[in-house]
Design an enzyme around this catalytic site. Structure first.
Site, PDB file in Angstrom:
ATOM      1  N   ASP A   1      35.016  36.306  42.648  1.00 17.07           N
ATOM      2  CA  ASP A   1      34.495  35.274  41.702  1.00 17.07           C
ATOM      3  C   ASP A   1      33.559  36.099  40.920  1.00 17.07           C
ATOM      4  OD1 ASP A   1      34.445  32.721  40.488  1.00 17.07           O
ATOM      5  OD2 ASP A   1      32.349  32.722  41.198  1.00 17.07           O
TER       6      ASP A   1
ATOM      7  N   THR B   1      35.136  33.521  34.728  1.00 14.56           N
ATOM      8  CA  THR B   1      33.866  34.185  34.571  1.00 14.56           C
ATOM      9  C   THR B   1      33.935  35.741  34.803  1.00 14.56           C
ATOM     10  OG1 THR B   1      33.852  33.927  37.256  1.00 14.56           O
ATOM     11  CG2 THR B   1      32.687  32.190  35.710  1.00 14.56           C
TER      12      THR B   1
ATOM     13  N   ASP C   1      36.937  26.218  41.119  1.00 11.47           N
ATOM     14  CA  ASP C   1      37.545  26.879  39.931  1.00 11.47           C
ATOM     15  C   ASP C   1      38.866  25.867  39.595  1.00 11.47           C
ATOM     16  OD1 ASP C   1      35.729  28.685  40.045  1.00 11.47           O
ATOM     17  OD2 ASP C   1      37.087  30.352  40.099  1.00 11.47           O
TER      18      ASP C   1
END
Length: 535
Positions: A69, A102, A400
């Site tokens: 992530d 991201t 997410d």
């Protein structure tokens, strides 16, 4: 450099040959800033897409995190360079606003900086580059709206939402369970969503984890899980049709605010004090019984005497429950948090169809399940996993997926993934560049080239020939006039992302382009870096 002390014993540093040092200005400063930004983007580039690699991060105190992530990687990296910190904040902004993309937004910013460096070397002024990027970003955002599609979903038809959440989870460690986790995330969001206002309060979704079991054991509970057990081992482990008193006052006699001392010199006085304390406990328990409570949940603890009395009066209790959990229990059960026993009434009791205590494995770990609540608009996702790292990464992945489902409820427009949207925007931006007569058209074309970096990184991370694969897909899009052709990362056999069901939210993709452009413009306009010692 030398260390010296003043007359008060305070240390200070003497920097030798300071007049010979020169700080970076102008083009050198801009190139230095670009290099810092590119270094951060290069770290995240290999984590992009379903076949992206994971990063292992070790904190100063020895804790290890394994994740891909982007926001988490940059958050836990120890970044000193001020320009690199801008990219950390860029990733954080994407995470707060959209929750997904991201990694892509930082890779995009890195590609824009790389293209800007080439234009600077050709003598183009940074302000003209920034203006060209701004024009190109508007073209790309408008083109995304043109190729976006709307889809209908409802309480009974959640499949489109599930498919989009599966795309998000496909790039995570948990991708082998992406179908079940996507369904859990969508059902959780639909439980707390206000479809009329198109709003979702994610605070009503609690995500809990417990080491042990396997990832497939992850479940959605229509209620609240509290990591506590009954205060006494002989209290009932299951209560049906529970009426819950939610208290923030302790089960103990009141204490004076000031310092005090009690002198007891006879047995009779001690007996009187003990009887008085017991009467306090009796009154407290009786007040709970009088209003019809069958379970007490208390924010504070209580001693063995109160615990013993609760057991004898057949009133199960749970102690040391956190404030946030109390609020969620109150929302779920429709109860009110009561700060004093005198204010406890029947109307303030929460109601739950079933409260049960559940044990895990061979350990003494127990948790309290509060289910079938009066208000079902509070749910818990309970994650199981083999170790703490797996549970933490699953929590991030679920977050997410929850954000993607929330974004689709707010705006049900989607674009197709696999780099197809970026390739289509790149073609549109390059075609529009000829309409601009100034130097900006060079920056617009460079923006189009930077958009190609996302599909190229996807191909590279999937083990494909990046340039060859990108050229073939781009040619196919132009030849067939099909903006849905992308990189076949999973080797399915087709480049059409509609057939592969690879979706992304329109607002997420637009936000990526706009945020990356804003940050790159800011970096390009910095031509001098002044440290605090030079003020």
């Amino acid at each position: 450099m030398a260390l010296a002390f003043d007359e008060f014993g305070r240390p200070f540093i003497i920097l030798k040959e300071q007049e010979q040092k020169s700080r970076l200005r102008g083009l050198d400063a801009q190139k230095g800033n670009i290099s810092a930004g590119k270094a951060v983007a290069r770290i995240l580039r290999t984590s992009l897409g379903p076949k992206g690699m994971d990063k292992m991060l070790q904190s100063p105190d020895g804790d290890v995190t394994i994740t891909n992530d982007g926001a988490t990687i940059l958050e836990q990296m120890d970044v000193d360079n001020q320009i690199a910190k801008l990219l950390v904040e860029l990733s954080r902004s994407q995470d707060y606003e959209i929750g997904d993309g991201t990694t892509g937004v930082v890779v995009m910013a890195g590609a824009l900086l790389e293209q800007a460096e080439r234009l600077l070397e050709r003598g183009i002024h940074p302000i003209r580059i920034a203006e060209g990027y701004e024009m190109a970003s508007r073209i790309a955002v408008e083109h995304l709206e043109h190729i976006a599609q709307k889809f209908d979903f409802g309480v009974t038809n959640i499949e489109p939402l599930v498919q989009t959440c599966m795309t998000t989870l496909s790039s995570k460690i948990v991708n082998r369970c992406k179908r079940s986790l996507a369904e859990i995330a969508v059902r959780a969001v639909m439980s707390v969503a206000d479809l009329e206002r198109k709003d979702v309060n994610l605070d009503l979704i609690k995500v809990e984890g417990k080491v042990g079991g396997k990832l497939e054991d992850t479940e959605l509970i229509y209620g609240i899980i509290v990591d506590k057990d009954m205060s006494h081992p002989q209290m009932p482990k299951q209560i049906e049709d529970a009426k819950i008193a939610i208290l923030t006052c302790p089960f103990e006699p009141p204490k004076p605010k000031t310092k005090h001392k009690v002198d007891i010199d006879t047995v009779e006085k001690f007996q009187t004090l003990r009887q008085q304390e017991q009467k306090y406990f009796d009154d407290m328990v009786q007040k709970c019984k009088d209003v019809g409570a069958t379970l007490v949940i208390c924010q504070w603890g209580f001693d063995d005497e109160a615990n013993h009395l609760l057991l004898h009066r057949n009133l199960p209790a749970v102690r040391w429950v956190g404030g946030v959990e109390l609020e969620l229990i109150a929302i779920a059960t429709g109860g009110r948090i009561v700060p004093r026993f005198q204010e406890l009434t029947q109307e303030k009791l929460g109601k739950a169809g079933l409260v049960r205590e559940k044990s895990f494995g061979t350990t003494k770990d127990r948790m309290l399940y509060i289910e079938h609540c009066a208000n079902s608009r509070a749910v818990t996702i309970f994650i199981r996993g083999g170790n703490k790292m797996m549970i933490e990464e699953t929590k991030r992945s679920i977050h997410d997926a929850l954000c993607v489902a929330r974004n689709l409820i707010r705006s049900n427009s989607i674009v197709y993934g696999g780099g197809s949207a970026e390739i289509s925007c790149s073609i549109a931006v390059e075609a529009a560049a000829d309409r601009y007569p100034g130097v900006e058209q060079y920056a617009i074309r460079a923006f189009g080239d930077a958009l190609d970096s996302i599909p190229m990184a996807l191909a590279e991370n999937s083990g494909l020939q990046p340039i060859e694969t990108l050229s073939a897909v781009k040619s196919q899009q132009i030849k067939e006039d099909n903006p849905y052709c992308g990189i076949d990362c999973n080797d399915v056999g087709t480049n059409d992302m509609r057939e592969q069901n690879v979706f992304e939210t329109l607002i997420g993709k637009q936000q990526q382009i706009l945020l990356a452009t804003q940050v790159v413009k800011m970096i390009l306009k910095i031509d001098d870096v002044i440290s605090p010692s030079e003020y």
